[in-house]
Design a protein around this motif. Sequence first.
Motif, short mmCIF file in Angstrom:
data_model
loop_
_atom_site.label_atom_id
_atom_site.label_comp_id
_atom_site.label_asym_id
_atom_site.label_seq_id
_atom_site.Cartn_x
_atom_site.Cartn_y
_atom_site.Cartn_z
N VAL A 78 27.19 65.69 -10.19
CA VAL A 78 27.83 66.97 -10.48
C VAL A 78 28.89 67.27 -9.43
N VAL A 79 28.56 67.04 -8.16
CA VAL A 79 29.55 67.26 -7.10
C VAL A 79 30.76 66.36 -7.33
N PHE A 80 30.49 65.09 -7.65
CA PHE A 80 31.55 64.13 -7.94
C PHE A 80 32.47 64.63 -9.06
N THR A 81 31.84 65.16 -10.15
CA THR A 81 32.62 65.67 -11.28
C THR A 81 33.44 66.87 -10.85
N PHE A 82 32.82 67.74 -10.03
CA PHE A 82 33.49 68.93 -9.55
C PHE A 82 34.75 68.53 -8.75
N LEU A 83 34.59 67.53 -7.90
CA LEU A 83 35.69 67.12 -7.02
C LEU A 83 36.79 66.37 -7.76
N PHE A 84 36.38 65.50 -8.70
CA PHE A 84 37.35 64.55 -9.23
C PHE A 84 37.59 64.68 -10.73
N LYS A 85 37.31 65.88 -11.30
CA LYS A 85 37.34 65.97 -12.75
C LYS A 85 38.63 65.42 -13.35
N SER A 86 39.77 65.83 -12.81
CA SER A 86 41.03 65.40 -13.41
C SER A 86 41.28 63.91 -13.22
N LYS A 87 40.58 63.30 -12.25
CA LYS A 87 40.76 61.86 -12.01
C LYS A 87 39.85 61.02 -12.90
N ILE A 88 38.76 61.65 -13.41
CA ILE A 88 37.77 60.85 -14.13
C ILE A 88 38.37 60.22 -15.39
N ALA A 89 39.35 60.91 -15.95
CA ALA A 89 40.01 60.33 -17.12
C ALA A 89 40.56 58.94 -16.80
N PHE A 90 41.09 58.81 -15.57
CA PHE A 90 41.64 57.51 -15.16
C PHE A 90 40.54 56.49 -14.88
N LEU A 91 39.35 57.03 -14.67
CA LEU A 91 38.21 56.16 -14.41
C LEU A 91 37.46 55.82 -15.69
N SER A 92 38.06 56.10 -16.83
CA SER A 92 37.28 56.03 -18.05
C SER A 92 36.70 54.65 -18.30
N ARG A 93 37.42 53.59 -17.88
CA ARG A 93 36.86 52.25 -18.04
C ARG A 93 35.62 52.06 -17.18
N THR A 94 35.71 52.53 -15.94
CA THR A 94 34.55 52.43 -15.05
C THR A 94 33.37 53.22 -15.60
N MET A 95 33.66 54.46 -16.05
CA MET A 95 32.59 55.29 -16.58
C MET A 95 32.00 54.66 -17.83
N PHE A 96 32.83 54.06 -18.67
CA PHE A 96 32.33 53.40 -19.87
C PHE A 96 31.41 52.24 -19.48
N LEU A 97 31.82 51.52 -18.46
CA LEU A 97 30.99 50.40 -17.99
C LEU A 97 29.64 50.92 -17.49
N PHE A 98 29.66 51.95 -16.63
CA PHE A 98 28.42 52.52 -16.11
C PHE A 98 27.54 53.02 -17.27
N ASP A 99 28.18 53.73 -18.20
CA ASP A 99 27.44 54.31 -19.31
C ASP A 99 26.78 53.22 -20.14
N THR A 100 27.51 52.13 -20.36
CA THR A 100 26.98 51.04 -21.17
C THR A 100 25.87 50.31 -20.42
N ILE A 101 26.07 50.13 -19.12
CA ILE A 101 24.97 49.59 -18.31
C ILE A 101 23.77 50.52 -18.43
N GLY A 102 24.04 51.83 -18.37
CA GLY A 102 22.97 52.83 -18.47
C GLY A 102 22.15 52.66 -19.74
N ILE A 103 22.82 52.62 -20.91
CA ILE A 103 22.01 52.54 -22.13
C ILE A 103 21.26 51.22 -22.21
N SER A 104 21.85 50.14 -21.69
CA SER A 104 21.13 48.86 -21.76
C SER A 104 19.88 48.91 -20.87
N VAL A 105 20.05 49.40 -19.65
CA VAL A 105 18.90 49.45 -18.73
C VAL A 105 17.86 50.46 -19.21
#
Lengths: 209, 209, 209
Positions: free
Chosen positions: A73-100
């Motif tokens: 939550v803190v990370f989102t608060f700090l970097f919200k406008s940057k997360i869009a640029f991280l969308s590939r990384t977030m997609f990777l994490f999210d996909t790792i998440g559902i698999s695990v």
Amino acid sequence: MDVVYVLDILGTFAFAVSGALVASDKKFDLFGVIIIAFVTAVGGGMLRDVLINAHPINWIADLNYLYVIFTAVVFTFLFKSKIAFLSRTMFLFDTIGISVFTLLGLQKGLSFNLHPIIALIMGMISAVFGGVLRDVLTNKVPLIFEKEIYASACLAGGIIYLLLFKFSILPEKFIFIIAALVVITIRAISVKYHLKLPRIKDDLFGKLK
Amino acid sequence: MDVVYVLDILGTFAFAVSGALVASDKKFDLFGVIIIAFVTAVGGGMLRDVLINAHPINWIADLNYLYVIFTAVVFTFLFKSKIAFLSRTMFLFDTIGISVFTLLGLQKGLSFNLHPIIALIMGMISAVFGGVLRDVLTNKVPLIFEKEIYASACLAGGIIYLLLFKFSILPEKFIFIIAALVVITIRAISVKYHLKLPRIKDDLFGKLK
Amino acid sequence: MDVVYVLDILGTFAFAVSGALVASDKKFDLFGVIIIAFVTAVGGGMLRDVLINAHPINWIADLNYLYVIFTAVVFTFLFKSKIAFLSRTMFLFDTIGISVFTLLGLQKGLSFNLHPIIALIMGMISAVFGGVLRDVLTNKVPLIFEKEIYASACLAGGIIYLLLFKFSILPEKFIFIIAALVVITIRAISVKYHLKLPRIKDDLFGKLK
């Protein structure tokens, strides 16, 4: 530390960020954002544990989930406008998440001596129900019901796990990795090529007309 | 009879009335009104008890909750147009309710030997989840996520309770009263001055631009 | 095979079809349809079992529910455009479903030594909560809160069961059938004559003006 545990934490982080993003788009206050991040990240495992009577449930048994969610939550608060640029990384994490999440849920089901079909369902509940709760609490139709092949990727990975577990002599860790790669690959391909499951628009006879 | 028990009943009554009002505004029939009043009043404690495996759960263990809820629905049926004039009284009852629910939930968590952070969360679930369920079942975005400082008041009171419980030599009853007054005071002040929690509109960098 | 079990299965089938129809109207994909059918069919019994701590819960204890639900989804997929013509049959199955679910839930509550009022509520949760979950997950206001006499029919049947169980010397099977017929009759009459429960539009004083 265990590799699977690290992946579990990465997935929890990604899920919490996705919850925080949805909640902040809905203009929830900070508290609402924390609740939605929390529910998205641990809701699936929480429901699984309540259904199979596995107490203490996930986030009560291990406080690290709370710390990861708070960090997200803190990370989102700090970097919200940057997360869009991280969308590939977030997609990777999210996909790792559902698999695990799928495979850990399945393993937990098996360790409770549940029928393999039930264990498989527990794996899928672990992976998808957090997102369902997130969408219900933000008053949206759950994405999972309309979106790309998502639950199906979990299902396929879970089935591979069960088959290899039953019929192969591979060590469990190895089976886990293969099954996780199946989930990740199916999801990546389905997103890349916009694959979707069929809907029940018409019945068979309707199509024949 | 125990003072805390009386306050618990008052809070249950206020929560049930708030549920009945929302449901009747949605034009639910009598049965729908009863269900929403019920869920609003005992939903938080019910979720808490399911999550910490505290069986029998709240309203199964003590039938008085049902009687109070039923009375609250009849009361709402009889005096709906008058309740607006009672809004101060209802606000007082409701605020007493969240303070007592928070602290009773926290105490229950501690009595189950949960980590203080988990016990604190259980207190907050007890206080706010009934309202969340009410809003989900009436297809609204949960108020709690947007409204005035509400959950935060519970959080503050819960932290005060934990700190005094750990570091003071005050008797438990006394700590309970102080913590409840903290919740009530914060909520009253925040409503009076329209205080709100910040939202994640922009990130830190966005604000600096 | 037990007659009540067969009726339970018929009811499960009807509930699953109703869920699949709602989900396919919402243009959910195949996976979403299966989840909604599942939740509609077993959601009520699942909540009941979680609340009264009856593990393993309904669909974990008996895999037949899953097979019936899966069959119902395939059936809906194949014959969707024909189901409208089957609406009388589906209404009959659905009504049998709520009567059997109510009474089985009530019996389960009594077998867990719950107070008769709590057992009655457990019967009603079994009968109506699947539909509530279906509506929440498809982002609609739960039908049950606005529709014809539905929960009230369950309530009446449950009360008849409890009274005959306590004060008559009739065998339990016979009481079950009488009570089920009460549910079915009340629902059929209320649908035929469009009977509804009153709403809290105005209070008593408002009406006197």
